[in-house]
Design a protein around this motif. Structure first.
Motif, PDB file in Angstrom:
ATOM      1  N   GLY A 191       0.815  -1.209   0.000  1.00 37.29           N
ATOM      2  CA  GLY A 191       0.000   0.000   0.000  1.00 37.29           C
ATOM      3  C   GLY A 191       0.846   1.254   0.000  1.00 37.29           C
ATOM      4  O   GLY A 191       1.975   1.261  -0.481  1.00 37.29           O
ATOM      5  N   GLU A 192       0.287   2.298   0.526  1.00 38.45           N
ATOM      6  CA  GLU A 192       0.987   3.588   0.602  1.00 38.45           C
ATOM      7  C   GLU A 192       1.500   3.794   2.017  1.00 38.45           C
ATOM      8  O   GLU A 192       1.082   4.708   2.726  1.00 38.45           O
ATOM      9  CB  GLU A 192       0.042   4.708   0.173  1.00 38.45           C
ATOM     10  CG  GLU A 192      -0.377   4.583  -1.281  1.00 38.45           C
ATOM     11  CD  GLU A 192      -1.279   5.713  -1.734  1.00 38.45           C
ATOM     12  OE1 GLU A 192      -1.284   6.786  -1.102  1.00 38.45           O
ATOM     13  OE2 GLU A 192      -1.986   5.500  -2.725  1.00 38.45           O
ATOM     14  N   THR A 193       2.375   2.905   2.442  1.00 39.97           N
ATOM     15  CA  THR A 193       2.934   2.992   3.779  1.00 39.97           C
ATOM     16  C   THR A 193       4.411   3.340   3.674  1.00 39.97           C
ATOM     17  O   THR A 193       5.016   3.105   2.619  1.00 39.97           O
ATOM     18  CB  THR A 193       2.761   1.648   4.542  1.00 39.97           C
ATOM     19  OG1 THR A 193       3.456   0.608   3.880  1.00 39.97           O
ATOM     20  CG2 THR A 193       1.298   1.274   4.673  1.00 39.97           C
ATOM     21  N   PRO A 194       5.003   3.949   4.684  1.00 40.44           N
ATOM     22  CA  PRO A 194       4.466   4.163   6.014  1.00 40.44           C
ATOM     23  C   PRO A 194       3.463   5.321   6.060  1.00 40.44           C
ATOM     24  O   PRO A 194       3.534   6.248   5.263  1.00 40.44           O
ATOM     25  CB  PRO A 194       5.698   4.481   6.858  1.00 40.44           C
ATOM     26  CG  PRO A 194       6.699   5.032   5.908  1.00 40.44           C
ATOM     27  CD  PRO A 194       6.407   4.370   4.585  1.00 40.44           C
ATOM     28  N   VAL A 195       2.564   5.208   7.027  1.00 37.96           N
ATOM     29  CA  VAL A 195       1.524   6.206   7.240  1.00 37.96           C
ATOM     30  C   VAL A 195       1.745   6.837   8.605  1.00 37.96           C
ATOM     31  O   VAL A 195       1.995   6.131   9.586  1.00 37.96           O
ATOM     32  CB  VAL A 195       0.122   5.547   7.199  1.00 37.96           C
ATOM     33  CG1 VAL A 195      -0.960   6.525   7.572  1.00 37.96           C
ATOM     34  CG2 VAL A 195      -0.136   4.942   5.838  1.00 37.96           C
ATOM     35  N   ASP A 196       1.638   8.145   8.659  1.00 37.13           N
ATOM     36  CA  ASP A 196       1.756   8.874   9.924  1.00 37.13           C
ATOM     37  C   ASP A 196       0.458   8.692  10.705  1.00 37.13           C
ATOM     38  O   ASP A 196      -0.610   9.092  10.255  1.00 37.13           O
ATOM     39  CB  ASP A 196       2.014  10.356   9.643  1.00 37.13           C
ATOM     40  CG  ASP A 196       2.297  11.168  10.888  1.00 37.13           C
ATOM     41  OD1 ASP A 196       2.085  10.661  12.009  1.00 37.13           O
ATOM     42  OD2 ASP A 196       2.732  12.320  10.742  1.00 37.13           O
ATOM     43  N   LEU A 197       0.545   8.061  11.874  1.00 37.04           N
ATOM     44  CA  LEU A 197      -0.629   7.836  12.714  1.00 37.04           C
ATOM     45  C   LEU A 197      -0.871   8.986  13.682  1.00 37.04           C
ATOM     46  O   LEU A 197      -1.868   8.987  14.393  1.00 37.04           O
ATOM     47  CB  LEU A 197      -0.464   6.537  13.514  1.00 37.04           C
ATOM     48  CG  LEU A 197      -0.322   5.256  12.700  1.00 37.04           C
ATOM     49  CD1 LEU A 197      -0.055   4.075  13.627  1.00 37.04           C
ATOM     50  CD2 LEU A 197      -1.564   5.016  11.861  1.00 37.04           C
TER      51      LEU A 197
END
Length: 75
Positions: A44-50
């Motif tokens: 996917g489009e990771t890393p994602v800022d949580l």
């Protein structure tokens, strides 16, 4: 008896059993560098800022199991 067949593991919800594990890492930046050096591609489009300093990245192992990494992106 029917011949065995590979389960559909394209998505998390398409197979029964443990197929998704969450791992908490101390340093996401270092973890991403190690994955890259090992030739592991991110899903996917990771890393994602949580938010709150935490990031999420997802990878798959050769058997199709998903691994979610969560941790801070240290400088």
């Amino acid at each position: 008896a029917a011949p065995p067949r590979q389960p559909d593991q394209r998505f998390i919800h398409t197979s029964l059993g443990v197929r998704y594990l969450t791992l908490y890492v101390k340093d996401m930046k270092q973890s991403l560098a190690r994955l890259k050096n090992a030739g592991v591609k991110l899903e996917g489009e990771t890393p994602v800022d949580l938010g709150g300093g935490s990031y999420l990245a997802v990878v798959k192992d050769p058997d199709g199991n998903f691994f979610e990494l969560i941790g801070p992106m240290k400088p």
